[in-house]
Scaffold this motif. Structure first.
Motif, short mmCIF file in Angstrom:
data_model
loop_
_atom_site.label_atom_id
_atom_site.label_comp_id
_atom_site.label_asym_id
_atom_site.label_seq_id
_atom_site.Cartn_x
_atom_site.Cartn_y
_atom_site.Cartn_z
N GLU A 98 0.83 -1.20 0.00
CA GLU A 98 0.00 0.00 0.00
C GLU A 98 0.86 1.25 0.00
O GLU A 98 0.57 2.22 -0.70
CB GLU A 98 -0.93 0.00 1.22
N GLU A 105 -2.58 2.37 -7.74
CA GLU A 105 -2.76 0.92 -7.71
C GLU A 105 -3.17 0.39 -9.08
O GLU A 105 -3.96 1.02 -9.78
CB GLU A 105 -3.84 0.53 -6.70
N ARG A 107 -5.33 -1.72 -11.61
CA ARG A 107 -6.76 -2.00 -11.54
C ARG A 107 -7.11 -3.26 -12.31
O ARG A 107 -6.45 -3.61 -13.28
CB ARG A 107 -7.57 -0.84 -12.13
N THR A 112 -11.58 -2.22 -9.79
CA THR A 112 -11.15 -2.41 -8.41
C THR A 112 -9.64 -2.67 -8.39
O THR A 112 -9.04 -2.95 -9.42
CB THR A 112 -11.87 -3.62 -7.78
N ILE A 113 -9.05 -2.57 -7.20
CA ILE A 113 -7.61 -2.78 -7.09
C ILE A 113 -7.25 -4.23 -7.37
O ILE A 113 -7.87 -5.14 -6.85
CB ILE A 113 -7.11 -2.41 -5.67
N TRP A 115 -4.96 -6.60 -6.36
CA TRP A 115 -3.96 -6.77 -5.30
C TRP A 115 -2.81 -7.67 -5.72
O TRP A 115 -1.67 -7.43 -5.35
CB TRP A 115 -4.62 -7.32 -4.02
N LYS A 136 3.31 -7.82 2.08
CA LYS A 136 1.97 -7.72 2.67
C LYS A 136 2.03 -7.32 4.14
O LYS A 136 1.02 -6.99 4.74
CB LYS A 136 1.24 -9.06 2.56
N MET B 1 11.46 -16.94 -2.40
CA MET B 1 10.21 -16.17 -2.51
C MET B 1 9.08 -16.91 -1.81
O MET B 1 8.99 -18.13 -1.82
CB MET B 1 9.88 -15.97 -3.99
N LEU B 2 8.22 -16.17 -1.18
CA LEU B 2 7.12 -16.78 -0.47
C LEU B 2 6.10 -17.33 -1.44
O LEU B 2 5.86 -16.77 -2.50
CB LEU B 2 6.43 -15.72 0.39
N THR B 4 2.66 -17.39 -2.24
CA THR B 4 1.53 -16.59 -1.80
C THR B 4 0.20 -17.08 -2.34
O THR B 4 -0.84 -16.53 -2.06
CB THR B 4 1.72 -15.13 -2.23
N THR B 5 0.26 -18.12 -3.16
CA THR B 5 -0.99 -18.56 -3.76
C THR B 5 -1.71 -19.57 -2.87
O THR B 5 -2.92 -19.49 -2.70
CB THR B 5 -0.75 -19.19 -5.14
N ARG B 11 -1.16 -18.26 8.44
CA ARG B 11 -0.84 -16.91 7.97
C ARG B 11 -2.09 -16.05 7.93
O ARG B 11 -2.06 -14.89 8.29
CB ARG B 11 -0.24 -16.99 6.56
N HIS B 18 -6.51 -9.02 14.36
CA HIS B 18 -7.19 -7.92 15.03
C HIS B 18 -8.67 -8.17 15.21
O HIS B 18 -9.33 -7.51 15.99
CB HIS B 18 -6.97 -6.61 14.28
N VAL B 184 -16.34 -3.87 -0.55
CA VAL B 184 -15.60 -3.69 -1.82
C VAL B 184 -14.94 -2.32 -1.85
O VAL B 184 -13.76 -2.18 -2.20
CB VAL B 184 -16.55 -3.86 -3.03
N GLU B 187 -11.88 -2.54 0.56
CA GLU B 187 -10.80 -3.48 0.26
C GLU B 187 -10.29 -3.37 -1.17
O GLU B 187 -9.15 -3.73 -1.45
CB GLU B 187 -11.27 -4.93 0.51
N LYS B 188 -11.13 -2.91 -2.07
CA LYS B 188 -10.77 -3.03 -3.47
C LYS B 188 -10.62 -1.71 -4.21
O LYS B 188 -10.39 -1.71 -5.41
CB LYS B 188 -11.84 -3.88 -4.21
N THR B 189 -10.80 -0.62 -3.54
CA THR B 189 -10.66 0.64 -4.27
C THR B 189 -9.61 1.54 -3.63
O THR B 189 -9.31 1.44 -2.44
CB THR B 189 -11.98 1.43 -4.34
N SER B 190 -9.11 2.40 -4.45
CA SER B 190 -8.11 3.36 -4.02
C SER B 190 -8.67 4.28 -2.94
O SER B 190 -7.99 4.62 -1.97
CB SER B 190 -7.73 4.17 -5.26
N ARG B 193 -8.58 2.58 0.40
CA ARG B 193 -7.22 2.54 0.95
C ARG B 193 -6.81 3.93 1.46
O ARG B 193 -6.07 4.05 2.43
CB ARG B 193 -6.24 2.07 -0.12
N LYS B 327 0.20 -12.07 17.31
CA LYS B 327 1.24 -11.24 16.73
C LYS B 327 2.62 -11.75 17.13
O LYS B 327 3.53 -11.82 16.33
CB LYS B 327 1.06 -9.80 17.19
#
Ligand code: ATP
Ligand code: MG
Lengths: 508, 331
Positions: A98, A105, A107, A112-113, A115, A136, B1-2, B4-5, B11, B18, B184, B187-190, B193, B327
């Motif tokens: 981020e 970002e 798209r 949508t982003i 990721w 991350k 490399m991790l 991530t898939t 994880r 939180h 959405v 989590e998914k838009t600028s 964020r 944590k």
């Protein structure tokens, strides 16, 4: 030739205090241009006017020959100016991705982003800087150096025509600075201009083409770097005679000249902590400066944290003369006469909205009390004395500390600890972000206190400061103390060899 | 490399620690309820529970956005009271008028909050306290301090009673759409964020070139709109506009947000956990009602509030413990 950026006759005051009175800056396309000047000379203010953080009171700004309409940082970015500000402008709570991608970002088809692409792109960008981390994870979980590199990576990834770096190397080690320089050279090849602000004059000679010199809010000169000498630059920056500066000598710490060190103040034996210290031993005696040498991650800051009681010991012991038992908490450390100037002044040091006076006397208040009341007269006297002796540039002791330039904030913090009259002072990068003139002053002051019996543990990523300043240097690697070098007689080469030698051994 | 898939539960849990506590507690309460009471898991209880709590959920998710920027919106309860009256007045024209009308009224008051906070730089606590009082007064004025009955002959009544596609009441479906939409957005838009970035550091966000003004206006307007929607649900659920309702709703909304692990200082937050928090708060009442229904004990509404408060406190403590142990495991 047309300039990429032209700023002329810039004026700016903050609540009546003049920060810039007649500043000029001309940057050619694709050049690496430096700005140098003492703390508070107005370097950061000048670039913030360029990027729309502040509004100028007077003066002209043109970008590519047309008058600039930039009035917010966003507009500056859109005009092709990417900036790494001195006060790291990132969001530690959010992820690395981020922080790198924010506002740009990738798209998906739906707007949508994306990721997955964002993480991938971030990894690629960081790869250029030789960083391989979990993108991350929260940015705040990484070291200051990594955070600084992330900030640089973000700026470089914005495809700008000008990248501004305001003291971007302050928390990087030599190796990381080398990586940064190679990136700067690449940018230059691509025709991107770089504006570079730094107090390390040696760096300028490695990568810069031209330099603008500022003093007291004014531009006092613009030079082609290859036609200048370091001494010439310093003298122009300070406005003093070259002879006078030469006579003063390079480092004010003057390590190794001292006669007998006194009795032992502090002994750490085979200590280890959960933060990565494996086995470190060192002693510190009255009236000496012990340096900690090593690369980033070798355990220098971790040693300091353990000695100050911030991290609990897993094994080993620390004996502080003056305290009966062991040091387990910072309060116990302070009670035993130990002070700690941290490297991360923003997070652990200053209280931004409080005044210079309050920041300076925060730790001292109990001592300033008479019959339960703070003795304001004594407090004022003391603060005045330190402002004067350290040459802190402020409009008054009631000015909020966040309004001071970076180097001056550092001086206030140093004053906070000196005012406590500790027996042991741990200094983690005490002259970071401090100009050459003030650096000399700070070092002289430290030496003065040391001559009076203070014991100093000095951490510095500048080898020069260590070699010339410390009486002894304890070399650390991967959490172990591996050897000790004794002044006089230590050279930079010897120190580098000691660190590198053991490093190669480890690699082999 | 991790790698991530591949999905890695450990994880995932560490990444979301939180809000771990609230989910654990929620599931535990549901299991407890299902085992102890006969009709707890029945479709009637589930449907009426969700129908009633829909208004608290939409208010909480709106509040969550404001809190993530480091702000607060105290006006939500009064706004809901106000728009419930608006919705009741508009009910004769049908749901197609009442719904946009109530939401628009909420958006407008949210816009006023945004104006105070963003343009006039009044601290959110004070600005929204003012609109809280103002909206409350407004609700009393336009209703003459009376409950305003809805028009039972219009299609407005379908909102809470008729099932969408024969499955769930419209209220619940609309709530679900709002929640998913906001999830959405976050989590998914600028823009989403940016909301989080502001809470994590407003100055830094400005310097990164993010559009801070737009995002801050958005959260207050959004919260107002959500409160407007809640007012609509209120009118439909009680068959009347309720100018005196909404007292203390802002506090339950804040509680739902906080119990979901969202930082009150902003910068970190989760929509799903906020919904879980709101459900949890409602569930405590639901369970206490069932307990009363068994006839062994009889707790007054006041005691129920005390118990809910104590429970909330326990969950928050539990939540922070879980978060910090999870944590520690990561490093
Ligand atoms: N927001 C502000 N409010 C009031 N005064 C300010 C503000 N920002 C800067 N100043 C003042 O303007 C002067 C110039 O500060 P600036 O930060 O530009 O210095 P600098 O050259 O970047 O110094 P450094 O090398 O220490 O970073 C200083 O005297 C500082 O106290
Ligand atoms: Mg500066």
């Amino acid at each position: 030739m047309q300039h990429l950026i032209e700023m002329s006759g810039i004026k700016k005051s903050f609540a009546g205090v003049v920060a810039l009175q007649n500043a000029n800056l001309h940057i050619a396309p694709g050049e690496v241009h430096a700005i140098i000047g003492q703390n508070g000379a107005g370097k950061s203010t000048l670039i913030k006017i360029l990027t729309g953080v502040y509004r100028r009171d007077a003066g002209e700004v043109t970008i590519n020959g047309t008058p600039s309409t930039v009035s917010t940082p966003r507009e500056a970015q859109d005009a092709g100016i990417a900036t790494i500000y001195q006060e790291l402008s990132l969001v530690p709570l959010r992820s690395v991705t981020e922080n790198v991608m924010m506002g740009y970002e990738p798209r998906t088809r739906f707007g949508t982003i994306d990721w997955k692409a964002a993480h991938k792109r971030t990894r690629e960008i960081l790869e250029r800087f030789g960083i391989d981390i979990d993108v991350k994870a929260q940015l705040g979980s990484y070291s200051t150096a990594i955070q600084q590199l992330v900030a640089i990576a973000r700026a470089v990834s914005l495809n700008a025509q000008l990248v501004i770096m305001d003291e971007a190397t302050s928390s990087l080690d030599d190796q990381e600075i080398e990586i940064l320089f190679s990136v700067v050279r690449e940018l230059k090849k691509e025709g991107v201009a770089v504006l570079y602000i730094s107090h390390f004059l040696d760096e300028l000679y490695q990568i810069c083409d031209r330099v603008t010199i500022m003093r007291d809010g004014q531009t006092v000169g613009q030079r082609v770097i290859s036609e200048t000498t370091k001494l010439g630059l310093i003298s122009e920056m300070l406005g003093r005679d070259p002879e006078e500066i030469e006579a003063a000598g390079m480092t004010g710490l003057g390590g190794g000249e001292k006669a007998e060190p006194g009795s032992s103040l502090f002994e750490a034996e085979n200590i280890s902590t959960a933060r990565g210290l494996k086995d470190v031993s060192l002693t510190l005696r009255k009236g000496e400066i012990v340096g900690l040498g090593g690369l980033l991650g070798s355990g220098r800051t971790e040693t300091a944290r353990a000695l100050f009681g911030l991290d609990g010991l897993k094994s080993g012991k620390i004996d502080a003369h003056g305290s009966s038992g062991q040091i387990g908490t910072p309060a116990e450390a302070i009670a035993a006469g130990v002070g700690f100037l941290t490297e991360d002044r923003k997070r652990e040091g200053i209280v931004p909205h409080m005044s210079v006076r309050e920041n300076m006397t925060l730790a001292l208040l109990p001592k300033l009390k008479t019959m339960g009341m703070v003795d304001r007269k004594r407090e004022t006297e003391l603060v005045e004395r330190f402002i004067k002796s350290l040459g802190i540039k402020t409009s008054g002791m009631e000015q909020p500390i966040r309004e001071l330039s970076g180097g001056n904030q550092q001086k206030v913090l140093l004053a906070r600890w000196l005012a406590l009259e500790p027996e042991v002072l741990i200094l983690d990068e005490p002259t970071r972000g401090v100009d050459v003139g003030a650096k000399f002053e700070i070092q002289s002051i430290i030496r003065e206190y040391v001559d009076k019996g203070l014991g100093v543990l000095l951490i510095s990523s500048e080898f020069e400061e260590l070699v010339e300043g410390a009486d002894r240097i304890v070399v650390l690697r991967d959490g172990f103390s591996i050897t000790e070098l004794e002044n006089p007689g230590v050279t930079e080469e010897a120190l580098i060899a000691a660190i590198a030698h053991h490093h190669e051994e480890a690699a082999a | 490399m991790l790698d991530t898939t591949a999905f890695d539960l450990r994880r995932y849990i560490q990444g979301n620690n939180h809000s771990l506590g609230v989910w654990i507690t929620l599931i535990a309460l549901i299991v407890f309820g299902v085992m102890r009471y006969d009709n707890f898991g029945g479709s009637y209880n589930i449907s009426s529970f969700l129908n009633y709590n829909a208004m608290f959920i939409v208010i909480a998710v709106g509040m969550c956005f404001v809190i993530m920027t480091g702000g607060i919106d105290l006006s939500v309860g009064s706004v809901a009271a106000f728009t419930s009256v608006v919705a009741a007045y508009l009910s004769p024209y049908g749901i197609q008028v009442a719904l946009p009308g109530a939401v628009a009224a909420g958006l407008a008051i949210g816009g006023l909050n945004a104006f105070f906070v963003v343009a006039m730089r009044i601290p959110p606590f004070i600005a929204t306290l003012a609109t809280m009082l103002g909206a409350k007064g407004g609700a009393l004025v336009i209703s003459g301090a009376q409950t305003i009955s809805i028009d039972w002959t219009s299609n407005f009544t379908k909102l809470g009673l008729e099932k969408a596609f024969g499955i769930l009441p419209w209220t619940i479906v609309i709530t679900a759409i709002v929640v998913v939409g906001l999830w959405v957005l976050l989590e998914k838009t600028s823009l989403g964020r940016t909301v989080l970035a502001i809470g994590g550091g407003e100055d830094a966000s400005v310097m990164m070139g993010l559009n801070v003004t737009r995002a801050k206006v958005l959260v207050y307007v959004l919260s107002g709109g959500c409160a407007g929607m809640a007012g609509l649900f209120l009118a439909s659920g009680f068959g009347a506009g309720q100018p005196l309702e909404g007292v203390g709703w802002e506090l339950s909304a804040i509680a739902s947000v906080v119990v979901g692990g969202t930082l009150l200082t902003g910068g970190m937050g989760s929509i799903s956990a906020t919904v879980a928090g709101a459900l949890l708060l409602g569930l405590v009442f639901n369970i206490l009602n069932f307990e009363n229904g068994r006839g062994v004990i009889s707790l007054s509404a006041y005691w129920q509030m005390v118990i809910r408060g104590a429970f909330l406190f326990a969950v928050i403590v539990f939540q922070s413990r879980v978060a910090s142990t999870a944590k520690k495991g990561t490093i």
